[in-house]
Design an enzyme around this catalytic site. Structure first.
Site, PDB file in Angstrom:
ATOM      1  N   GLU A   1      -8.665  -5.502 -51.762  1.00 21.53           N
ATOM      2  CA  GLU A   1      -7.525  -4.879 -52.460  1.00 21.53           C
ATOM      3  C   GLU A   1      -6.841  -5.997 -53.220  1.00 21.53           C
ATOM      4  O   GLU A   1      -6.146  -6.829 -52.636  1.00 21.53           O
ATOM      5  CB  GLU A   1      -6.566  -4.217 -51.473  1.00 21.53           C
ATOM      6  CG  GLU A   1      -5.425  -3.504 -52.170  1.00 21.53           C
ATOM      7  CD  GLU A   1      -4.345  -3.043 -51.216  1.00 21.53           C
ATOM      8  OE1 GLU A   1      -3.545  -2.179 -51.629  1.00 21.53           O
ATOM      9  OE2 GLU A   1      -4.273  -3.545 -50.086  1.00 21.53           O
TER      10      GLU A   1
ATOM     11  N   CYS B   1       1.214  -5.271 -55.926  1.00 22.91           N
ATOM     12  CA  CYS B   1       0.065  -4.994 -56.796  1.00 22.91           C
ATOM     13  C   CYS B   1       0.209  -3.624 -57.438  1.00 22.91           C
ATOM     14  O   CYS B   1      -0.495  -3.324 -58.399  1.00 22.91           O
ATOM     15  CB  CYS B   1      -1.242  -5.096 -56.021  1.00 22.91           C
ATOM     16  SG  CYS B   1      -1.432  -3.881 -54.711  1.00 22.91           S
TER      17      CYS B   1
END
Length: 449
Positions: free
Chosen positions: A252, A286
């Site tokens: 990720e 993010c």
């Protein structure tokens, strides 16, 4: 000051080969929160070896029983939710409302995976031969090495740790070295939930030592799965390392997220979404908004409303009701100042009274708190006039800065939305698959769907 060490087989590691790191409250830099005694590559390898030894016994525990341990973890987190949330705010400066929400994510994750302990189904497959039966059942992968960032110090780790443990794997967790107190608190809750001591290991180490330790562990065959949340650059290296061992890591990585505003949009709703997605957690996510892509017919009105919302947004002391608090750590603050260098002459800057750090010489009107210079507090920044050839458009910017671009047609908007973050296009959002499926009629296992 609280001293934190790696936890190997449930015990603090007495040696500190990786040195000592002092962690200050980013909102009050003169207040020391914890002192991290770091391990090294050998520490990480030892943890993987110990987990590898302990894993078979844990995998033999029936999955519904493992689920009860996950249920107990959720209850322990819920019982200690406020203390854990306050520790998150204290160590990384996340606003207390966000910290409470993050802790709730852990509780929700445990609640969901409790039931998965009774749903680890295999499959029965029709055979073309009359005297054969084909079926599959699920077995754990083995040892999962989980490396996580510190902007979501308990929520993101729970997404890896909870399913991995529920499925019968052992875990070696390497949290961010700048969140040691949070990591230790979460680790103790895991150990007290009924997870066997050797099944869960926690290693405090910096990035290079962790990478070296993981490489040795993969070479030795004591790690079977890797999960990582962090930068795309590091993710590329981990993907390459795992590929050499025919492993598929769960990565990720970074993101550059667009918001498309069409001419018939509810602008109040669009501004509300842009404010939190762009500036919540000081843009250190993010999933933070990178570029608002706004139709030319409503561009000026959107920018005016967005600017007003950002100018009026309370910023400061994270223990109070603010949109965001300080940058998490010195490294994030320094890197954010690099991103500000991407602003060019054709850009128009809005959102606050200055750029960069909030100081007495560069104040922020309405700052919440006593002294902005006491912490890593930064002005929110809107950069209008962003173009597709701008570095500010292409690169992930981890901080309180949002770009605004314009478009005329829907196809142009889609092209701009898909083109953001092209410098980090190798991002992968694969999530952990913590079991594999073994066929009773074949010798070669395959990954489950």
């Amino acid at each position: 000051m609280h001293t934190v060490r790696s936890l190997l087989n449930g015990q603090p590691d007495p040696v500190t080969p990786g040195g000592v790191r002092t962690i200050a409250n980013p909102a009050r830099l003169d207040e020391i929160v914890s002192e991290a005694h770091l391990g090294d590559a050998e520490t990480f390898l030892q943890a993987c070896r110990a987990a590898n030894v302990a894993q078979p016994a844990w995998s033999s525990v029936p999955a519904p029983v493992r689920g009860r341990a996950i249920q107990q973890l959720g209850r322990l987190v819920e019982d200690n939710a406020e203390a854990l949330a306050r520790l998150i705010t204290h160590e990384i400066g996340k606003p207390i409302k966000e910290s409470r929400g993050e802790v709730q994510e852990v509780i929700d994750t445990c609640s969901f995976f409790l039931g998965e302990g009774r749903r680890l189904y295999g499959m029965t497959v029709p055979s073309e031969m009359p005297d054969k039966q084909l079926f599959t059942f699920r077995v754990p992968v083995g040892v999962a090495a989980i490396i996580t960032a510190g902007n979501f110090p308990v929520a993101v780790p729970s997404w890896y740790l909870v399913p991995a443990l529920l499925c019968g794997n052992a875990v070696v967790w390497k949290p961010a070295e700048y969140t040691p107190a949070i990591a230790e608190a979460f680790a103790q809750l895991i150990l007290h939930a009924g997870i066997p001591v050797g099944t869960f290991q926690m290693v405090l180490a910096d990035g290079p030592e962790t990478f070296a330790g993981l490489e040795r562990a993969l070479d030795e065959g004591v790690v079977d799965k890797v999960g990582f949340t962090g930068s795309t650059v590091v993710g590329e290296r981990l993907g390459e390392l795992c590929g050499r061992h025919l492993q598929t890591p769960c990565l990720e990585l970074g993101g550059k997220n667009p918001l498309v505003v069409m001419p018939d949009a509810d602008l109040d709703l669009a501004v509300e979404g842009a404010l939190f997605s762009g500036f919540g957690t000081a843009g250190q996510r993010c999933t933070s908004l990178g570029t608002a892509i706004v139709h030319r017919d409503v561009h000026d009105e959107f920018v005016d409303r967005f600017t007003k919302a950002v100018v009026e947004a309370p910023i400061g002391d994270p223990t109070r009701d603010v949109v965001y608090g300080p940058m998490i750590d010195q490294r994030f603050a320094d890197r954010y100042e690099d991103w500000l260098e991407l602003i060019r002459d054709h850009h128009h800057v809005h959102g606050s009274s200055a750029l960069g750090r909030i100081t007495r010489a560069a104040p922020r009107e309405g700052f919440v708190g006593d002294d902005p210079e006491a912490g890593f507090f930064y002005h929110p920044t809107i950069v209008d006039g962003v173009r597709a050839d701008d570095d500010l458009y292409r690169l992930e910017t981890f901080g309180p800065i949002v770009g605004v671009a314009s478009f005329d047609t829907f196809d142009e908007a889609i092209a701009l939305a898909n083109g953001t973050g092209t410098a980090s296009r190798l991002r992968s959002t694969r999530r952990a698959r913590c079991t594999r499926s073994v066929s009773a009629s074949a010798s070669r296992p395959g990954w489950s769907a």
